[in-house]
Design a protein around this motif. Structure first.
Motif, short mmCIF file in Angstrom:
data_model
loop_
_atom_site.label_atom_id
_atom_site.label_comp_id
_atom_site.label_asym_id
_atom_site.label_seq_id
_atom_site.Cartn_x
_atom_site.Cartn_y
_atom_site.Cartn_z
N MET A 1 -39.54 -29.26 -43.53
CA MET A 1 -39.77 -30.69 -43.33
C MET A 1 -41.12 -31.08 -43.92
SD MET A 1 -40.21 -32.76 -39.73
CE MET A 1 -38.54 -32.48 -39.18
N ILE A 2 -41.14 -32.20 -44.66
CA ILE A 2 -42.41 -32.75 -45.13
C ILE A 2 -42.89 -33.74 -44.08
CG2 ILE A 2 -43.54 -34.07 -46.96
CD1 ILE A 2 -41.46 -33.04 -48.90
N ARG A 3 -43.87 -33.32 -43.30
CA ARG A 3 -44.35 -34.14 -42.19
C ARG A 3 -45.06 -35.39 -42.67
NH1 ARG A 3 -44.77 -32.07 -37.14
NH2 ARG A 3 -44.84 -34.30 -36.68
N SER A 4 -45.92 -35.23 -43.69
CA SER A 4 -46.69 -36.38 -44.15
C SER A 4 -47.11 -36.20 -45.60
CB SER A 4 -47.92 -36.59 -43.27
OG SER A 4 -48.84 -35.52 -43.43
N ILE A 5 -47.44 -37.33 -46.23
CA ILE A 5 -47.98 -37.36 -47.59
C ILE A 5 -49.28 -38.16 -47.54
CG2 ILE A 5 -47.62 -38.13 -49.96
CD1 ILE A 5 -44.60 -37.95 -49.43
N THR A 74 -48.27 -32.25 -45.88
CA THR A 74 -48.27 -31.47 -44.65
C THR A 74 -46.83 -31.01 -44.40
OG1 THR A 74 -50.10 -32.75 -43.75
CG2 THR A 74 -48.79 -31.46 -42.19
N ILE A 75 -46.64 -29.69 -44.32
CA ILE A 75 -45.32 -29.09 -44.25
C ILE A 75 -45.12 -28.41 -42.89
CG2 ILE A 75 -43.71 -27.50 -45.36
CD1 ILE A 75 -44.67 -29.77 -47.18
N LYS A 76 -43.93 -28.58 -42.34
CA LYS A 76 -43.56 -27.84 -41.13
C LYS A 76 -42.43 -26.90 -41.49
CE LYS A 76 -42.12 -28.27 -36.30
NZ LYS A 76 -41.73 -29.20 -35.21
N GLN A 77 -42.65 -25.60 -41.23
CA GLN A 77 -41.66 -24.60 -41.61
C GLN A 77 -41.69 -23.46 -40.60
OE1 GLN A 77 -42.33 -22.36 -45.33
NE2 GLN A 77 -40.24 -22.89 -45.91
N GLY A 78 -40.53 -23.19 -40.02
CA GLY A 78 -40.43 -22.08 -39.08
C GLY A 78 -41.39 -22.18 -37.92
N SER A 83 -50.88 -27.27 -44.74
CA SER A 83 -51.11 -28.30 -45.76
C SER A 83 -51.15 -27.69 -47.15
CB SER A 83 -52.42 -29.04 -45.49
OG SER A 83 -52.34 -29.79 -44.29
N LEU A 84 -50.61 -28.43 -48.10
CA LEU A 84 -50.68 -28.06 -49.52
C LEU A 84 -51.46 -29.16 -50.24
CD1 LEU A 84 -46.95 -27.01 -50.07
CD2 LEU A 84 -48.90 -25.48 -49.72
N ALA A 92 -52.00 -26.43 -55.03
CA ALA A 92 -51.25 -25.51 -54.16
C ALA A 92 -49.80 -25.95 -53.99
CB ALA A 92 -51.94 -25.43 -52.79
N ILE A 93 -49.51 -27.20 -54.30
CA ILE A 93 -48.14 -27.72 -54.17
C ILE A 93 -47.20 -26.99 -55.12
CG2 ILE A 93 -46.69 -29.78 -54.45
CD1 ILE A 93 -49.12 -31.45 -53.61
#
Length: 580
Positions: A1-5, A74-78, A83-84, A92-93
């Motif tokens: 999920m991409i939490r935010s940009i 900001t990524i949510k995973q597992g 943040s990237l 880093a993206i």
């Protein structure tokens, strides 16, 4: 999920974070009014290079190159959140995502004309050419010789099918290339010994081709099935096999291809690469043909080592045809370029101006891209930037689209007003609410008991108290407060417009008939037929005041209405209309 940009110092954005929670493999519509900064968001993504954020000079915030641009996901995973970041020095993206941005290819062009002592210039619109394949691979064919291949197996060679045409099938190229890794494993000692033994058995056979195939089906078929590469090749080659070919035909053909690969891996891969390109070119030609652009001579051409689509002058091709054609072709490019990374797809200034037919077409290609991503066990995040509210435009027809309003408004619908709108169709209050609350009626009604039974705000059971509330919210709105209820404002405007028109009707009988007419538009039509001069603005404003009469579960209904109410021209129109 991409939490935010989060974006810093890009075009019109100084420093802004969009809280989104975008989930993969579903179309996400990011809605905001024109001028809000949607294209700034697209620009930030399009500036991503492999190792940094490379923003063109003219795209810096305020034109100030000292303001360092930055893009943060900001990524949510597992269960973990991280943040990237991409900036001038790093990206880093790129380690996690392939990023693609699709926007309109229409560009303004100025042409200078030297007239001797002075120079003139003319302006025109042109469409930048679309590069489909940056570098065309060297033309190559598989070095397959059916006579030499059959000779390897002696008399049994007659049982082997001729694969010359099959290997030249462009549609198989990607599949063949994808099996190279398994064919490499055939060089192991166990498989080499097994193949040597099977080859010896084949060389000892005699009889007709059908006799040998019948023998091989039972004697070699199970052993060939156990070799992953040959089984995979047999499955692939079956797709291009002639009618009547059996499983042993497919397995023996797989054996031929594997041996061809092991003889010269480099040549085999180069042939696969070239035929994959031919397949890609054919697919682009099919897309262009599907959009009916061939009569304008819009077609892929090979030029300077690349495959490109040059376009005629903008006036010679329709906007919808141009945008949807480019869009479909670019999605095809993305589909062909899936890597081990996830895919972010930003779509800017494409959907908003397409007609219904082209909109259906481009939605088909997005749905297809998502399907292809799932087949490859990849995630794709399609983000469609638009100024249209999809809830009120039938053109957006994705089965499972997600909608995000980028511009969050402070004004919000009152919870009691939301409850009333949600329950307006309850039989115990439907007729009274429609007649005395959401439309103009010169007589109040008291249904407090019904409101109380439904859990609604009891005081509003007196319709006069309800209209006092909407008028108070209107006062806040015209005073430019930021805490008004946009739905109450819409209701007040509709009721006041109906009252003004009602009072303009001179005949009491016609007034009574007017009150019994359903819907504001029909009331306006009735009044016009009764001799009342109806300002066209009252019809136009229906887009505004009718929007505030509908709510959706778990949806930010306020933001799209507020974006309209905050428009200076619409605010002026509303105030002038209420003044009469």
């Amino acid at each position: 999920m991409i939490r935010s940009i989060a974006i810093e110092h890009v075009r019109g954005i100084r420093n802004q974070t969009f809280q989104l929670d975008i989930i993969p493999n579903k179309p996400s519509l990011l809605v905001a009014p024109n001028g809000f900064g949607k294209s700034s968001l697209a620009t930030a993504f399009s500036a991503l290079k492999a190792n940094r954020l490379d923003l063109p000079k003219e795209q810096f915030h305020l034109g100030d190159e000292s303001l360092a641009p930055k893009l943060t996901l900001t990524i949510k995973q597992g269960g973990q959140t991280f943040s990237l970041i991409a900036d001038r020095n790093s990206n880093a993206i790129a380690g996690c995502f392939d990023v693609h941005v699709i926007a309109s290819r229409l560009r303004a062009k100025a042409t200078k004309h030297n007239m001797g002592k002075f120079t003139t210039a003319t302006a025109s619109l042109e469409i930048s050419e679309l590069v489909l394949v940056q570098k065309i691979p060297v033309k190559a064919r598989h070095a397959y010789d059916v006579t030499a291949m059959r000779a390897r197996f002696g008399s049994a060679g007659k049982a082997f099918r001729n694969l010359e045409n099959v290997l030249a099938t462009p549609g198989l190229a990607d599949g063949l290339a994808g099996l190279c890794g398994l064919m490499d494993k055939m060089e192991g000692v166990r498989i080499r010994n097994d193949l040597g033994h099977m080859t010896a058995l084949l060389q000892a056979q005699s009889g007709t081709a059908d006799d040998i195939r019948a023998w091989a089906s039972s004697a070699l078929g199970p052993r060939l099935e156990l070799i992953d590469a040959i089984r995979g090749l047999a499955n692939l080659l079956t797709l291009a096999a002639s009618p009547g070919q059996t499983r042993i035909d497919a397995l023996l053909s797989g054996l031929q291809v594997a041996l061809l690969y092991l003889e010269d891996k480099k040549a085999f891969k180069e042939a696969c690469k070239y035929f994959a390109y031919v397949n890609e070119k054919e697919s682009f030609e099919d897309i262009i043909h599907a959009f009916g652009a061939t009569w304008k001579k819009v077609r892929p051409v090979e030029r300077k080592g690349s495959l490109v689509v040059p376009f005629p002058p903008a006036m010679h091709i329709s906007n919808g045809q141009r945008d949807s054609l480019c869009f479909a072709a670019e999605l095809r490019k993305i589909e062909r370029s899936f890597s081990s990374r996830e895919v972010i797809l930003i779509i800017d200034e494409v959907f908003d101006y397409l007609d219904d037919a082209n909109l259906v077409a481009v939605q088909y290609y997005i749905t297809r891209l998502i399907k292809k991503a799932r087949e490859k066990k990849r995630n794709v995040y399609p983000m469609i930037l638009t100024h249209l509210n999809p809830y009120y435009f039938r053109n957006f027809t994705f089965a499972d689209q997600k909608i995000y309003f980028l511009k969050k408004s402070k004004p919000q619908i009152n919870k009691d007003f939301r409850a009333l709108i949600s329950l307006r169709k309850d039989l115990s209050i439907e007729e009274d609410v429609s007649r005395h609350y959401l439309h103009y009626s010169p007589t109040p009604v008291d249904i407090k008991a019904n409101f109380k039974a439904l859990g609604l705000r009891e005081a509003w059971g007196d319709s006069a108290k309800f209209h006092e509330h909407t008028e108070a919210e209107w006062t806040k709105y015209i005073g430019e407060s930021d805490n008004y209820d946009p739905f109450a404002v819409c209701c007040f405007v509709r009721v006041q417009i109906e009252k003004i028109v009602h009072d303009a009707i001179q005949d009491p009988g016609r007034q009574s008939e007017y009150l019994n007419t359903n819907s504001t538009r029909k009331k306006l039509d009735f009044a016009a037929a009764s001799g009342v001069d109806i300002d066209e603005t009252l019809y136009l404003l229906g887009i505004i005041y009718n929007e505030g009469m509908h709510v959706h579960d778990n949806v930010d209904d306020s933001s799209p209405i507020v974006s309209k109410l905050e428009n200076r021209t619409i605010r002026h129109m509303l105030i002038e209309s209420i003044k009469g």
